[in-house]
Design an enzyme around this catalytic site. Structure first.
Site, PDB file in Angstrom:
ATOM      1  N   LYS A  42       0.831  -1.214   0.000  1.00  0.00           N
ATOM      2  CA  LYS A  42       0.000   0.000   0.000  1.00  0.00           C
ATOM      3  C   LYS A  42       0.861   1.257   0.000  1.00  0.00           C
ATOM      4  O   LYS A  42       0.497   2.270  -0.599  1.00  0.00           O
ATOM      5  CB  LYS A  42      -0.906   0.026   1.232  1.00  0.00           C
ATOM      6  N   HIS A  60       0.120  -8.253  17.256  1.00  0.00           N
ATOM      7  CA  HIS A  60      -0.838  -9.355  17.074  1.00  0.00           C
ATOM      8  C   HIS A  60      -1.388  -9.843  18.406  1.00  0.00           C
ATOM      9  O   HIS A  60      -0.694  -9.848  19.428  1.00  0.00           O
ATOM     10  CB  HIS A  60      -0.236 -10.511  16.284  1.00  0.00           C
TER      11      HIS A  60
HETATM   12  C1  LIG Z   1       8.588  -5.537  22.079  1.00  0.00           C
HETATM   13  C2  LIG Z   1       7.210  -5.315  22.696  1.00  0.00           C
HETATM   14  C3  LIG Z   1       6.898  -3.836  22.525  1.00  0.00           C
HETATM   15  C4  LIG Z   1       6.156  -6.171  21.957  1.00  0.00           C
HETATM   16  O1  LIG Z   1       4.868  -5.813  22.407  1.00  0.00           O
HETATM   17  P1  LIG Z   1       3.746  -6.882  22.770  1.00  0.00           P
HETATM   18  O2  LIG Z   1       2.543  -6.133  23.179  1.00  0.00           O
HETATM   19  O3  LIG Z   1       4.321  -7.917  23.674  1.00  0.00           O
HETATM   20  O4  LIG Z   1       3.458  -7.654  21.416  1.00  0.00           O
HETATM   21  P2  LIG Z   1       2.810  -7.116  20.054  1.00  0.00           P
HETATM   22  O5  LIG Z   1       1.950  -8.198  19.529  1.00  0.00           O
HETATM   23  O6  LIG Z   1       2.208  -5.772  20.158  1.00  0.00           O
HETATM   24  O7  LIG Z   1       4.096  -6.968  19.128  1.00  0.00           O
HETATM   25  C5  LIG Z   1       4.835  -8.067  18.746  1.00  0.00           C
HETATM   26  C6  LIG Z   1       5.744  -7.596  17.660  1.00  0.00           C
HETATM   27  O8  LIG Z   1       6.538  -6.524  18.138  1.00  0.00           O
HETATM   28  C7  LIG Z   1       7.697  -6.456  17.329  1.00  0.00           C
HETATM   29  N1  LIG Z   1       8.840  -6.195  18.184  1.00  0.00           N
HETATM   30  C8  LIG Z   1       9.505  -7.067  18.973  1.00  0.00           C
HETATM   31  N2  LIG Z   1      10.513  -6.441  19.599  1.00  0.00           N
HETATM   32  C9  LIG Z   1      10.484  -5.142  19.196  1.00  0.00           C
HETATM   33  C10 LIG Z   1      11.279  -3.994  19.487  1.00  0.00           C
HETATM   34  N3  LIG Z   1      12.314  -4.049  20.301  1.00  0.00           N
HETATM   35  N4  LIG Z   1      10.957  -2.823  18.885  1.00  0.00           N
HETATM   36  C11 LIG Z   1       9.910  -2.744  18.015  1.00  0.00           C
HETATM   37  N5  LIG Z   1       9.120  -3.815  17.703  1.00  0.00           N
HETATM   38  C12 LIG Z   1       9.400  -4.991  18.307  1.00  0.00           C
HETATM   39  C13 LIG Z   1       7.818  -7.776  16.585  1.00  0.00           C
HETATM   40  O9  LIG Z   1       7.544  -7.525  15.223  1.00  0.00           O
HETATM   41  C14 LIG Z   1       6.735  -8.631  17.213  1.00  0.00           C
HETATM   42  O10 LIG Z   1       6.092  -9.506  16.327  1.00  0.00           O
HETATM   43  P3  LIG Z   1       6.874 -10.730  15.635  1.00  0.00           P
HETATM   44  O11 LIG Z   1       7.568 -11.509  16.698  1.00  0.00           O
HETATM   45  O12 LIG Z   1       5.795 -11.514  14.947  1.00  0.00           O
HETATM   46  O13 LIG Z   1       7.848 -10.099  14.660  1.00  0.00           O
HETATM   47  C15 LIG Z   1       7.198  -5.701  24.161  1.00  0.00           C
HETATM   48  O14 LIG Z   1       7.395  -7.061  24.263  1.00  0.00           O
HETATM   49  C16 LIG Z   1       8.231  -4.977  24.987  1.00  0.00           C
HETATM   50  O15 LIG Z   1       9.340  -5.437  25.173  1.00  0.00           O
HETATM   51  N6  LIG Z   1       7.837  -3.870  25.516  1.00  0.00           N
HETATM   52  C17 LIG Z   1       8.685  -3.129  26.361  1.00  0.00           C
HETATM   53  C18 LIG Z   1       8.105  -3.201  27.710  1.00  0.00           C
HETATM   54  C19 LIG Z   1       7.965  -1.855  28.260  1.00  0.00           C
HETATM   55  O16 LIG Z   1       8.933  -1.143  28.442  1.00  0.00           O
HETATM   56  N7  LIG Z   1       6.707  -1.504  28.536  1.00  0.00           N
HETATM   57  C20 LIG Z   1       6.412  -0.251  29.107  1.00  0.00           C
HETATM   58  C21 LIG Z   1       5.815   0.617  28.041  1.00  0.00           C
HETATM   59  S1  LIG Z   1       5.412   2.179  28.688  1.00  0.00           S
END
Ligand SMILES: CC(C)(COP(=O)(O)OP(=O)(O)OC[C@H]1O[C@@H](n2cnc3c(N)ncnc32)[C@H](O)[C@@H]1OP(=O)(O)O)[C@@H](O)C(=O)NCCC(=O)NCCS
Length: 125
Positions: free
Chosen positions: A61, A112
């Protein structure tokens, strides 16, 4: 400079049905070996396949002028950096289009749940 954006959603149940039958035809038509290997290591592969499917659609897209020129599925590979960040690599016709539009970098973001996967793409020139 931002040259394009794209977004897409994919239902995990539909992806699950597609990757289960018949054989591996769909998987191999749409995904590259590295993507299949990555998703295969996960507890819920369909979620990760669905997110990659959405990301490929989002990149298509974002790329202007992709309509009606055939399948791009295997021209777009969604992999992950060591820290988990997703990255998009372009090959073939998708790369040609991106190069012609001056795209230097493609950013993708995936999310996801059990039910839905979504992805966004941003093209930087
Ligand atoms: C990486 C993170 C953001 C993923 O979020 P989640 O809600 O668990 O999972 P989601 O389904 O939204 O996202 C998963 C996808 O995030 C992506 N992802 C993983 N690590 C990542 C990173 N360091 N940066 C960006 N994207 C990331 C990947 O594409 C993953 O999918 P995939 O394994 O199929 O490729 C989460 O695990 C994380 O580490 N968060 C940090 C924790 C934190 O500090 N939280 C406080 C926020 S205020």
């Amino acid at each position: 400079m931002i040259l394009g954006t794209g977004i897409d959603l994919c239902e995990v149940a539909r992806m699950r049905a597609k990757i289960q039958a018949p054989a591996d035809e769909f998987v191999n038509q749409v995904f590259l070996p590295g993507e299949i290997a990555y998703c295969g290591t996960k507890r819920h592969p369909a979620e990760h396949f669905a997110a990659r499917f959405a990301a490929k659609e989002a990149v298509v897209k974002a790329l202007a002028g992709t309509g009606g020129v055939g399948s791009f599925w295997r021209d777009i590979e969604i992999m992950n950096e060591q820290d988990g960040r997703p990255v998009a690599r372009l090959y073939g016709r998708a790369k040609e289009l991106a190069d012609a539009q001056g795209v230097r970098r493609v950013f993708v973001s995936l999310t996801h749940t059990r039910d839905l996967a979504a992805a966004t793409a941003i093209l930087e020139g």
